[in-house]
Design a protein around this motif. Sequence first.
Motif, PDB file in Angstrom:
ATOM      1  N   ARG A  95       0.811  -1.257   0.073  1.00 17.05           N
ATOM      2  CA  ARG A  95       0.091  -0.039  -0.015  1.00 17.05           C
ATOM      3  C   ARG A  95       0.724   1.218  -0.029  1.00 17.05           C
ATOM      4  O   ARG A  95       0.245   2.522  -0.315  1.00 17.05           O
ATOM      5  CB  ARG A  95      -0.828  -0.165   1.157  1.00 17.05           C
ATOM      6  CG  ARG A  95      -2.055  -1.113   0.847  1.00 17.05           C
ATOM      7  CD  ARG A  95      -3.107  -1.042   2.190  1.00 17.05           C
ATOM      8  NE  ARG A  95      -3.384   0.351   2.271  1.00 17.05           N
ATOM      9  CZ  ARG A  95      -4.249   0.571   3.426  1.00 17.05           C
ATOM     10  NH1 ARG A  95      -4.482  -0.333   4.496  1.00 17.05           N
ATOM     11  NH2 ARG A  95      -4.486   2.001   3.689  1.00 17.05           N
ATOM     12  N   ASN A 116      -1.430   0.159   8.374  1.00 19.16           N
ATOM     13  CA  ASN A 116      -2.696   0.163   8.558  1.00 19.16           C
ATOM     14  C   ASN A 116      -3.002   1.372   9.874  1.00 19.16           C
ATOM     15  O   ASN A 116      -2.316   1.183  10.673  1.00 19.16           O
ATOM     16  CB  ASN A 116      -3.279  -0.938   8.924  1.00 19.16           C
ATOM     17  CG  ASN A 116      -4.886  -1.141   9.284  1.00 19.16           C
ATOM     18  OD1 ASN A 116      -5.408  -0.401  10.295  1.00 19.16           O
ATOM     19  ND2 ASN A 116      -5.722  -1.954   8.849  1.00 19.16           N
ATOM     20  N   THR A 118      -4.914   1.571  12.161  1.00 14.76           N
ATOM     21  CA  THR A 118      -5.398   1.070  13.424  1.00 14.76           C
ATOM     22  C   THR A 118      -4.305   0.062  13.978  1.00 14.76           C
ATOM     23  O   THR A 118      -3.887  -0.061  15.117  1.00 14.76           O
ATOM     24  CB  THR A 118      -6.913   0.624  13.500  1.00 14.76           C
ATOM     25  OG1 THR A 118      -6.973  -0.106  12.341  1.00 14.76           O
ATOM     26  CG2 THR A 118      -7.727   1.969  13.441  1.00 14.76           C
ATOM     27  N   THR A 119      -3.796  -0.920  12.951  1.00 10.74           N
ATOM     28  CA  THR A 119      -3.083  -1.904  13.598  1.00 10.74           C
ATOM     29  C   THR A 119      -1.541  -1.615  13.086  1.00 10.74           C
ATOM     30  O   THR A 119      -0.618  -2.426  13.716  1.00 10.74           O
ATOM     31  CB  THR A 119      -3.600  -3.075  12.678  1.00 10.74           C
ATOM     32  OG1 THR A 119      -3.273  -2.934  11.484  1.00 10.74           O
ATOM     33  CG2 THR A 119      -4.739  -3.407  13.192  1.00 10.74           C
TER      34      THR A 119
HETATM   35  C1  LIG Z   1      -6.976  -2.252   9.150  1.00  3.86           C
HETATM   36  O1  LIG Z   1      -7.094  -3.177  10.004  1.00  3.86           O
HETATM   37  C2  LIG Z   1      -8.541  -3.215  10.395  1.00  3.86           C
HETATM   38  C3  LIG Z   1      -8.314  -4.404  11.269  1.00  3.86           C
HETATM   39  O2  LIG Z   1      -7.885  -5.831  10.775  1.00  3.86           O
HETATM   40  C4  LIG Z   1      -9.381  -3.292   9.207  1.00  3.86           C
HETATM   41  O3  LIG Z   1     -10.636  -3.798   9.859  1.00  3.86           O
HETATM   42  C5  LIG Z   1      -9.261  -2.068   8.432  1.00  3.86           C
HETATM   43  O4  LIG Z   1     -10.061  -2.620   7.205  1.00  3.86           O
HETATM   44  C6  LIG Z   1      -7.946  -1.972   7.898  1.00  3.86           C
HETATM   45  N1  LIG Z   1      -7.865  -0.761   7.280  1.00  3.86           N
HETATM   46  C7  LIG Z   1      -7.496  -0.823   5.848  1.00  3.86           C
HETATM   47  C8  LIG Z   1      -7.604   0.711   5.508  1.00  3.86           C
HETATM   48  O5  LIG Z   1      -7.098  -1.659   5.395  1.00  3.86           O
END
Ligand SMILES: *[C@@H]1O[C@H](CO)[C@@H](O)[C@H](O)[C@H]1NC(C)=O
Length: 355
Positions: A95, A116, A118-119
């Motif tokens: 990405r 990501n 959040t993670t």
């Molecule tokens: C980031 O990770 C979360 C948890 O796995 C997921 O729900 C979310 O879609 C992800 N965000 C992206 C932009 O890929």
Amino acid sequence: MLTSIVRSFTSLVLLLLAVLSLEAHAAPGVAVHLPLPNRIVKQFAEDVWFENIAVRSNGNLLLTTLTPNASLYEIQNPSSKSPTVVRHFTIDSVRCLFGVVETAPDVFAVSGGSFNDTTGGVKGSFALWAADFAKEKSPKPKLIAKIPDAILLNGATTVPNHRNLVLLADSSLNVVWRVDVNTGKVDVAVTLPQGVPYVPNTVSIVTNGLHARNDYLWWSNYTQTTNPKTGAPEAAMYRIKITDKGSTAAHAKAEKRFNLPITGMDDFTFGPGKKDLQWVATNTNNQIFAVNSKGKYALVAGATDSFTVATSTSCTFGRTKHDGNILYVATGYTTLNGVTRGGKVVAIDTTGFCL
Ligand SMILES: *[C@@H]1O[C@H](CO)[C@@H](O)[C@H](O)[C@H]1NC(C)=O
Ligand SMILES: *[C@@H]1O[C@H](CO)[C@@H](O)[C@H](O)[C@H]1NC(C)=O
Ligand SMILES: *[C@@H]1O[C@H](CO)[C@@H](O)[C@H](O)[C@H]1NC(C)=O
């Protein structure tokens, strides 16, 4: 007549002294006003975030994007009024792109992976590719190596005198990965101070920019700390002594070199030319600082509430005789008072500046 000449000469000297004391950073005989003169080289769309910048020997700029996808851009003739922009490639398997560094004349290594919000960094997604401008006018990325255990690669540098050895800062694990671009061999060259240990599946950005210079590996730390006296936020620059192959030198320890009054330190560069000044991007602080080897600093561009160098992520000096004193700053996108502007490249003229 003479007295009036003497008087006006005296007042001129006094005026000059007053000006010079206001302009404490002026070079002898040269009045350098702060902020330093700057202009936008190129403004991009709202979703474009530039993460890192490098310069080709012909003076063209190379830029990696963190969003909206993992692309390598080139800005041709950055000193002209209307520079040309070329997007050479987008790597679909990741990405984001992060570091970009020259490993042989006009051959660059580019790191990429997924991040990501959040993670955090996605383990197993990171790799290093080559972009060979010596062979191809618009090179396609060639995989050099995967770095399967990396969590979040960020700044990149090469080992002085061994430019085939690329060092990559891992912002979450706080190790420096080493990739030999000739053999694809990957190992850990330096283990940095961990501070708070990394917790999997969280956004953890500590080690950020990375530059090897002489016998030292320098890195910026994105962690916000608090000045014990004033309670104001600050962030720090560090270095450690390395061997000629980029490993930690015997008995070497991380040294904190200076703090800046900001909430996080992003990528940086040295220069112009052989000058021992560091130029530091400050991301959400929207500023660029210059720092000398004694840790004395000056705010040279931007302000917290200004778009000038907003979300500055990295910077580097031009390589031609026309722009050797120009600091090119890459930025992410920024929202200020409800207005969003995309990533851009800004040229700061550092001519005459000293600290
Ligand atoms: C980031 O990770 C979360 C948890 O796995 C997921 O729900 C979310 O879609 C992800 N965000 C992206 C932009 O890929
Ligand atoms: C990547 O993003 C750029 C900038 O928005 C866009 O022009 C390009 O089409 C995108 N490329 C791919 C392959 O998605
Ligand atoms: C970053 O700064 C934090 C806070 O001072 C410290 O605990 C940590 O060891 C530092 N890490 C690096 C890699 O500089």
